[in-house]
Design a protein around this motif. Structure first.
Motif, PDB file in Angstrom:
ATOM      1  N   TYR A  82       0.839  -1.197   0.000  1.00 38.48           N
ATOM      2  CA  TYR A  82       0.000   0.000   0.000  1.00 38.48           C
ATOM      3  C   TYR A  82       0.872   1.244   0.000  1.00 38.48           C
ATOM      4  O   TYR A  82       1.790   1.392   0.821  1.00 38.48           O
ATOM      5  CB  TYR A  82      -0.924   0.010   1.216  1.00 38.48           C
ATOM      6  CG  TYR A  82      -1.841   1.208   1.240  1.00 38.48           C
ATOM      7  CD1 TYR A  82      -2.891   1.313   0.326  1.00 38.48           C
ATOM      8  CD2 TYR A  82      -1.645   2.246   2.148  1.00 38.48           C
ATOM      9  CE1 TYR A  82      -3.727   2.424   0.325  1.00 38.48           C
ATOM     10  CE2 TYR A  82      -2.480   3.346   2.157  1.00 38.48           C
ATOM     11  CZ  TYR A  82      -3.528   3.437   1.247  1.00 38.48           C
ATOM     12  OH  TYR A  82      -4.354   4.534   1.240  1.00 38.48           O
ATOM     13  N   ASP A  83       0.599   2.122  -0.941  1.00 33.06           N
ATOM     14  CA  ASP A  83       1.320   3.387  -1.068  1.00 33.06           C
ATOM     15  C   ASP A  83       0.401   4.499  -0.559  1.00 33.06           C
ATOM     16  O   ASP A  83      -0.538   4.898  -1.251  1.00 33.06           O
ATOM     17  CB  ASP A  83       1.686   3.629  -2.538  1.00 33.06           C
ATOM     18  CG  ASP A  83       2.505   4.893  -2.733  1.00 33.06           C
ATOM     19  OD1 ASP A  83       2.560   5.723  -1.804  1.00 33.06           O
ATOM     20  OD2 ASP A  83       3.082   5.054  -3.832  1.00 33.06           O
TER      21      ASP A  83
ATOM     22  N   ALA B  93       0.870   7.631  -0.299  1.00 28.72           N
ATOM     23  CA  ALA B  93       0.932   8.857  -1.088  1.00 28.72           C
ATOM     24  C   ALA B  93      -0.049   8.811  -2.257  1.00 28.72           C
ATOM     25  O   ALA B  93      -0.624   9.830  -2.646  1.00 28.72           O
ATOM     26  CB  ALA B  93       2.358   9.080  -1.601  1.00 28.72           C
ATOM     27  N   ARG B  94      -0.222   7.602  -2.826  1.00 30.15           N
ATOM     28  CA  ARG B  94      -1.142   7.441  -3.958  1.00 30.15           C
ATOM     29  C   ARG B  94      -2.495   6.889  -3.521  1.00 30.15           C
ATOM     30  O   ARG B  94      -3.433   6.862  -4.316  1.00 30.15           O
ATOM     31  CB  ARG B  94      -0.520   6.523  -5.009  1.00 30.15           C
ATOM     32  CG  ARG B  94       0.691   7.101  -5.725  1.00 30.15           C
ATOM     33  CD  ARG B  94       1.224   6.122  -6.750  1.00 30.15           C
ATOM     34  NE  ARG B  94       2.228   6.697  -7.629  1.00 30.15           N
ATOM     35  CZ  ARG B  94       3.519   6.753  -7.363  1.00 30.15           C
ATOM     36  NH1 ARG B  94       3.959   6.245  -6.209  1.00 30.15           N
ATOM     37  NH2 ARG B  94       4.374   7.292  -8.203  1.00 30.15           N
TER      38      ARG B  94
ATOM     39  N   GLN C 153      -3.246   3.767  -2.862  1.00 32.45           N
ATOM     40  CA  GLN C 153      -3.550   2.517  -3.554  1.00 32.45           C
ATOM     41  C   GLN C 153      -2.439   1.497  -3.355  1.00 32.45           C
ATOM     42  O   GLN C 153      -1.328   1.839  -2.942  1.00 32.45           O
ATOM     43  CB  GLN C 153      -3.737   2.777  -5.045  1.00 32.45           C
ATOM     44  CG  GLN C 153      -2.497   3.318  -5.729  1.00 32.45           C
ATOM     45  CD  GLN C 153      -2.743   3.680  -7.187  1.00 32.45           C
ATOM     46  OE1 GLN C 153      -3.873   3.798  -7.636  1.00 32.45           O
ATOM     47  NE2 GLN C 153      -1.679   3.871  -7.949  1.00 32.45           N
TER      48      GLN C 153
ATOM     49  N   ARG D 167       0.290  -0.980  -4.894  1.00 33.25           N
ATOM     50  CA  ARG D 167       1.113  -0.992  -6.098  1.00 33.25           C
ATOM     51  C   ARG D 167       2.083  -2.167  -6.041  1.00 33.25           C
ATOM     52  O   ARG D 167       2.563  -2.536  -4.978  1.00 33.25           O
ATOM     53  CB  ARG D 167       1.881   0.326  -6.233  1.00 33.25           C
ATOM     54  CG  ARG D 167       0.993   1.546  -6.215  1.00 33.25           C
ATOM     55  CD  ARG D 167       1.770   2.830  -6.404  1.00 33.25           C
ATOM     56  NE  ARG D 167       2.284   2.953  -7.760  1.00 33.25           N
ATOM     57  CZ  ARG D 167       3.569   3.096  -8.048  1.00 33.25           C
ATOM     58  NH1 ARG D 167       4.484   3.076  -7.098  1.00 33.25           N
ATOM     59  NH2 ARG D 167       3.957   3.211  -9.302  1.00 33.25           N
TER      60      ARG D 167
END
Length: 219
Positions: A205-206, A208-209, A211, A213
């Motif tokens: 899990y990112d 910053a985005r 979502q 990845r």
């Protein structure tokens, strides 16, 4: 205990093989672990699913991970109500006693618990609605997450809910005062991951985005 029986022969044979090879070749290391106690670098909260082998995925050595497994890799909210809470006890021990540096929630594809939650919430599994269903009441932890995937096409909902289960656990971990304190003081980091069983893929899990990845060593 009159209902207990001897181990199946195939398990005895496997144990004897392990003792004669892996253990014998690493006897000093095992004895050191026994005498010095455990000092795991990370705790991993994973699903009970027999297809998900945490130590294999991360190539972990004996004593490196403190692993807790339950249905759908869920962490309940902090509830100090005097009842028995296995997952909460494991988290408390890992963070306050073992002082792990990382806490990883690992979800996976084709999760039966998550599929059961989705079926229950969509009226296809009335047996899980029964108050006597341990699985159903455990999956109530994820019930609010079903609303977040309702608008998706049906063939995308299960995977989306599997990832939502990881995020639910991360959010619930931060309701534990000792977890929140360790995170705020940079003594502990939380990580959300999801693996595909058939392809051997891993997504992280990112934040910053917002979502998941694919884990990519070039980034």
């Amino acid at each position: 205990m009159q209902h207990a029986r001897p181990l199946p022969t195939y398990l005895v044979q496997r144990y004897l093989g392990w003792k004669a090879t892996t253990y014998k070749e690493n006897r000093a290391w095992y004895r050191r672990l026994a005498s010095e106690g455990q000092r795991p670098r990370a705790m991993v909260i994973a699903c009970c699913d027999s297809r998900v082998q945490v130590t294999s995925i991360f190539g972990a050595d004996q004593g490196e991970f403190f692993v807790h497994r339950n249905i759908a890799n869920l962490v309940p909210p902090y509830e100090p109500d005097g009842q028995q809470h296995g997952t909460s006890a494991a988290v408390e021990y890992a963070v306050t006693a073992l002082k792990v540096a990382h806490l990883i929630v690992l979800g996976h594809s084709q999760c039966g618990g998550v599929k059961g939650c989705l079926d229950m919430c969509q009226g296809r599994a009335p047996e899980l609605e029964e108050t006597s269903s341990f699985v159903g009441r455990w999956m109530d932890i994820l019930r609010p997450g079903v609303e977040t995937i309702d608008s998706l096409p049906e063939d995308q909902q299960t995977e989306a809910l599997e990832k939502e289960a990881v995020l639910t656990s991360l959010r619930n971990l931060m309701t534990f005062p000792f977890v929140a304190k360790a995170v705020e003081e940079d003594e502990l980091t939380l990580h959300g991951t999801w693996t595909t069983i058939g392809e051997g893929g891993l997504e992280a899990y990112d934040p910053a985005r917002g979502q998941f990845r694919p884990v990519n060593p070039t980034e």
